[in-house]
Design a protein around this motif. Structure first.
Motif, PDB file in Angstrom:
ATOM      1  N   PRO A 149      33.427   8.859  -8.754  1.00  0.00           N
ATOM      2  CA  PRO A 149      32.118   8.779  -9.414  1.00  0.00           C
ATOM      3  C   PRO A 149      31.995   7.585 -10.360  1.00  0.00           C
ATOM      4  CG  PRO A 149      32.935  11.044  -9.438  1.00  0.00           C
ATOM      5  CD  PRO A 149      34.058  10.197  -8.923  1.00  0.00           C
ATOM      6  N   GLU A 150      33.067   7.259 -11.073  1.00  0.00           N
ATOM      7  CA  GLU A 150      32.998   6.154 -12.025  1.00  0.00           C
ATOM      8  C   GLU A 150      32.764   4.829 -11.312  1.00  0.00           C
ATOM      9  OE1 GLU A 150      33.223   3.677 -15.423  1.00  0.00           O
ATOM     10  OE2 GLU A 150      32.587   5.747 -15.050  1.00  0.00           O
ATOM     11  N   ARG A 151      33.427   4.612 -10.185  1.00  0.00           N
ATOM     12  CA  ARG A 151      33.218   3.356  -9.444  1.00  0.00           C
ATOM     13  C   ARG A 151      31.807   3.279  -8.865  1.00  0.00           C
ATOM     14  NH1 ARG A 151      37.030   0.385 -11.811  1.00  0.00           N
ATOM     15  NH2 ARG A 151      39.160   0.834 -11.076  1.00  0.00           N
ATOM     16  N   ARG A 152      31.268   4.421  -8.450  1.00  0.00           N
ATOM     17  CA  ARG A 152      29.896   4.409  -7.947  1.00  0.00           C
ATOM     18  C   ARG A 152      28.915   4.103  -9.078  1.00  0.00           C
ATOM     19  NH1 ARG A 152      28.099   5.605  -3.136  1.00  0.00           N
ATOM     20  NH2 ARG A 152      29.990   6.704  -2.484  1.00  0.00           N
ATOM     21  N   ARG A 153      29.196   4.649 -10.257  1.00  0.00           N
ATOM     22  CA  ARG A 153      28.349   4.358 -11.414  1.00  0.00           C
ATOM     23  C   ARG A 153      28.363   2.867 -11.734  1.00  0.00           C
ATOM     24  NH1 ARG A 153      28.589   2.692 -16.145  1.00  0.00           N
ATOM     25  NH2 ARG A 153      30.879   2.529 -16.122  1.00  0.00           N
ATOM     26  N   GLN A 154      29.544   2.248 -11.637  1.00  0.00           N
ATOM     27  CA  GLN A 154      29.642   0.817 -11.913  1.00  0.00           C
ATOM     28  C   GLN A 154      28.807  -0.002 -10.931  1.00  0.00           C
ATOM     29  OE1 GLN A 154      33.852   0.033 -11.885  1.00  0.00           O
ATOM     30  NE2 GLN A 154      34.196   0.982 -13.884  1.00  0.00           N
ATOM     31  N   GLU A 156      26.129   1.067  -9.311  1.00  0.00           N
ATOM     32  CA  GLU A 156      24.722   1.312  -9.621  1.00  0.00           C
ATOM     33  C   GLU A 156      24.281   0.527 -10.852  1.00  0.00           C
ATOM     34  OE1 GLU A 156      24.757   5.539  -9.896  1.00  0.00           O
ATOM     35  OE2 GLU A 156      24.722   5.849  -7.716  1.00  0.00           O
ATOM     36  N   GLU A 157      25.177   0.413 -11.838  1.00  0.00           N
ATOM     37  CA  GLU A 157      24.863  -0.373 -13.028  1.00  0.00           C
ATOM     38  C   GLU A 157      24.705  -1.847 -12.680  1.00  0.00           C
ATOM     39  OE1 GLU A 157      26.988  -1.713 -17.227  1.00  0.00           O
ATOM     40  OE2 GLU A 157      27.636   0.132 -16.248  1.00  0.00           O
TER      41      GLU A 157
END
Length: 308
Positions: A149-154, A156-157
């Protein structure tokens, strides 16, 4: 070096990490993860194992740990795929193996070693590398294994801010290991997921022999992390070994000189180096680099920030 002495160094990427933005709990997590990889490699060397086996063992631990941008926890391409690169090199005869753009091989470093030992080639890519992995019986996983999830958030950011393909958190999350075993042989291995939002099949320095990875018993073993385009242009890993072998520089002098050269070109990052005399050194021009080292004299230490 005495017959029974050995040394090992690892890294988990360089970047803008600082005590101001990392909580104590986060620092403990990363240090524990680094220590686990360091212990895995050191255990091989302590029982008289080969440097090649030690660097592979350390990298497998780092690839399986989602804290790092390699294997599980790799960053996403712009299209939302985890594309993995890795390389390994044996300083005894300068044999090497490398892969790029693989998406289903659980441990790319194992595939790089298989390329080195079981194929007539040095560098395989994408579908061909995947096919070779299957033929070699390496563990294949669903692409979802690598996604966090953290890599996907990055990603998207990055898209929301319309940033370039550079990592949103300005960390180069490559992992690497270098070692010299009790027989005096050197080895190096490097593995990465590349840059957040990378496009067009971009390949960085990590799988490029001579740029992000190099080992030569006559000089040293090197693994790099940083802005790959600059490390490729400077031929960083080979350049450090060449300065040691041809100019007689010690590991720290050679590493510092080459990293300074990268900095002048506009690149950020760092290297770990293991020399046949048992020396292990770090050199980086970023505020921090996840790193650790161990040796047969009882040293076992991990660090994150510059000055530690």
């Amino acid at each position: 070096m005495t017959q029974k002495s050995w040394s090992l160094a690892i890294h988990g990427g360089a970047g803008t990490m600082s005590p101001d933005v990392m909580t104590d709990a986060q620092q403990r997590e990363y240090k524990a993860a680094l220590q686990a990889a360091l212990d895995a490699g050191a255990a091989v060397l302590a029982r008289g194992g080969a440097a090649l086996d030690a660097v592979e063992a350390a990298i497998v631990v780092l690839e399986d740990d989602p804290h790092f941008n390699a294997g599980r926890g790799a960053v996403f391409t712009y299209e939302g795929v985890n594309e993995l690169d890795a390389s390994i090199m044996d300083g005894r005869d300068r044999s090497a193996g490398a892969v790029t753009g693989v998406t289903h091989v659980k441990n790319p470093v194992k595939l790089a070693r298989a390329v080195m030992e079981d194929s007539p080639h040095v560098f395989l890519s994408r579908e061909g590398a995947e096919q070779f992995a299957r033929e070699q019986g390496l563990e294949i996983v669903d692409a979802a294994w690598f996604a966090t999830p953290e890599r996907r958030r990055q990603l998207e950011e990055l898209k929301a801010k319309k940033l370039s393909w550079f990592d949103v958190d300005l960390k180069y999350g490559t992992v690497g290991a270098v070692a010299v075993d009790s027989e005096g042989h050197a080895a190096a291995a490097t593995s990465t997921g590349g840059l957040t939002g990378k496009r067009w099949g971009r390949i960085g320095d990590s799988p490029v022999i001579g740029a992000g990875n190099y080992a030569d018993d006559r000089a040293c073993a090197v693994s790099a992390t940083g802005a790959g385009e600059f490390f490729i242009r400077a031929g960083v890993a080979h350049e450090i070994c060449a300065r040691m072998r041809l100019l007689g520089e010690d590991a720290q002098t050679a590493a510092d000189a080459v990293i300074a050269e990268v900095g002048k070109m506009g690149g950020d990052g760092g290297v770990i180096v293991a020399a046949p005399n048992g020396t292990t050194v770090f050199s980086f021009n970023t505020p921090g680099m996840y790193r650790g080292r161990a040796d047969s004299n009882g040293r076992s230490e991990v660090a994150i920030f510059a000055g530690e």
